[in-house]
Design an enzyme around this catalytic site. Sequence first.
Site, mmCIF file in Angstrom:
data_model
loop_
_atom_site.group_PDB
_atom_site.id
_atom_site.type_symbol
_atom_site.label_atom_id
_atom_site.label_comp_id
_atom_site.label_asym_id
_atom_site.label_seq_id
_atom_site.Cartn_x
_atom_site.Cartn_y
_atom_site.Cartn_z
ATOM 1 N N HIS A 250 0.740 -1.350 -0.020
ATOM 2 C CA HIS A 250 0.239 0.458 -0.254
ATOM 3 C C HIS A 250 0.520 1.367 0.055
ATOM 4 C CE1 HIS A 250 -3.522 2.606 1.446
ATOM 5 N NE2 HIS A 250 -2.753 3.263 1.852
ATOM 6 N N GLU A 251 1.918 1.784 1.229
ATOM 7 C CA GLU A 251 2.529 2.683 0.691
ATOM 8 C C GLU A 251 3.645 2.580 0.146
ATOM 9 O OE1 GLU A 251 2.182 4.460 3.352
ATOM 10 O OE2 GLU A 251 0.229 3.436 4.138
ATOM 11 N N HIS A 254 1.725 4.688 -2.498
ATOM 12 C CA HIS A 254 2.106 5.891 -2.991
ATOM 13 C C HIS A 254 3.223 6.468 -2.992
ATOM 14 C CE1 HIS A 254 -1.537 6.340 -0.454
ATOM 15 N NE2 HIS A 254 -1.293 5.915 -0.317
ATOM 16 N N GLU A 280 -4.989 7.158 -2.633
ATOM 17 C CA GLU A 280 -5.192 6.411 -2.453
ATOM 18 C C GLU A 280 -5.666 5.542 -3.348
ATOM 19 O OE1 GLU A 280 -5.082 6.308 0.818
ATOM 20 O OE2 GLU A 280 -5.725 3.899 1.129
HETATM 21 CO CO CO Z 1 -3.295 4.767 2.163
#
Ligand code: CO
Length: 486
Positions: A250-251, A254, A280
């Site tokens: 997830h990160e 980003h 996101e």
């Molecule tokens: Co996030």
Amino acid sequence: MQKTADVGYSIAVLSWDQETYMPEKGAEFRAQQISTLSGVFHKMITDDTLGKWLEELSKDNSLNEKQKKNVELTKETYDKQKKFTTEFVELMSKTVSECFQAWQSAKEKNDFSIYQPKLEKLVELKKQECEILGYKDHPYDAQLNEYEKGATAKDLEKLFVDVRKELVPFVQKIKQAKQVEDSFFYKTYDKDKQWSFGLDLLKQMGYDFDAGRQDRSSHPFTTSFNPLDVRVTTRVSENDISEMIWSCIHEGGHGLYEQGLPAEEYGLPLSEAISLGIHESQSRLWENNVGRSLAYWKKNFPIVQFYFPDQLKDVKAEDFYKAMNKVEPSLIRTSADELTYHFHVMIRFEIEKALFEGTIKVADLPAYWNAKYKEYLGVDVPSDTKGVLQDIHWSHGSFGYFPTYSIGSFYAAQFFDKAKKENPSLTTEIEKGEMKNLLKWLREKVHIHGRFYTASELCEKITGEKLNFAYFMNYAKEKYGEIYEL
Ligand code: CO
């Protein structure tokens, strides 16, 4: 603008350090340092000379499209910051820090009454902020606009009507199906080996370790000091390997977005991310559409099995894939599966909207929260700590933030669908761990543009239509229909 950015990113470095390596006793002076620099930043961004230049530049027809956009967006920020008096900024900052402390202690002691008076004060101030910022239909729109420019309560309501109509009955169906097995996630997994595996995953995605690094923190996050220095953090739990995997991917998503922003625009809006929703979309695309796919684990299961041969000796790639897609209504948003997650967001959206229109009061929050969890998720909330006190956001004054999580997932599904259509061998590439083409596609379609397009312009440019929940729903039906044999 680069000098202003230098100050802004210095605050980011101090904040990153605060969350990762700063010793506990450093907290008080660190808060002061950050607050001082925030004051310097506010002063620079509201400087009258800057205002005069922006005025002149916005009438200058010799600028190219990108320069015009940079001027237009900078002027927007300038005008907005000018609306706030220093007294208001300071009062807000003080109220937030009191509210945050009260929240921490309330959560620890499971006592909402510690938090309530501080939150009441903060909500009142936030309502004043709505009036200062201005809005057309609903005061809450002013808050939403801070995170997702142009988003309105009305549009989100429409979106969540679809979510309710389609996702609620679908999850009901899953609840009646045979549950998948995931107990092997909760064996003992050596933390250092997990760390190495996480780095493998990040490298495979194309995260550039010469322009970034990963560290540990209690809440995973991504921060950027410029596109050539982007930091991600993760947390590693010895008794749940899935936690590290998800926060890493997830990160990482980003982080790839931040690394892909144009460094030559440093200090200008075109070097910045569009909105939280689009940010996101990048993390969720990697986490869910890529990282929770069978193709992904065809490549990566043998690798995790290599690190943990004993723990995973009787497990197959397909079991691992199913386990990570287990759907089960639960109490805590951050550990929810990718379907019921949106019910958690819906509840927060409804509460925030009601708070800002004044139909509910801060004092009503715990009872309102518990009733909504029963209604949407069918769960009984045993304590406020596991209920209304679970999230940090409100104590920070971040109202209107939650909906961007759902918007991001829905954008992700729509973008990924397009990526697959434009590259029919994408799934085969993921099976081989080749992410090059996908990253190139995201770079060209999303990252390099900075804030040139608004979220909804970008979505139309990439997919030919505005945000459409049907893409998420089709993705969900296809994937979970197979896993749960519906
Ligand atoms: Co996030």
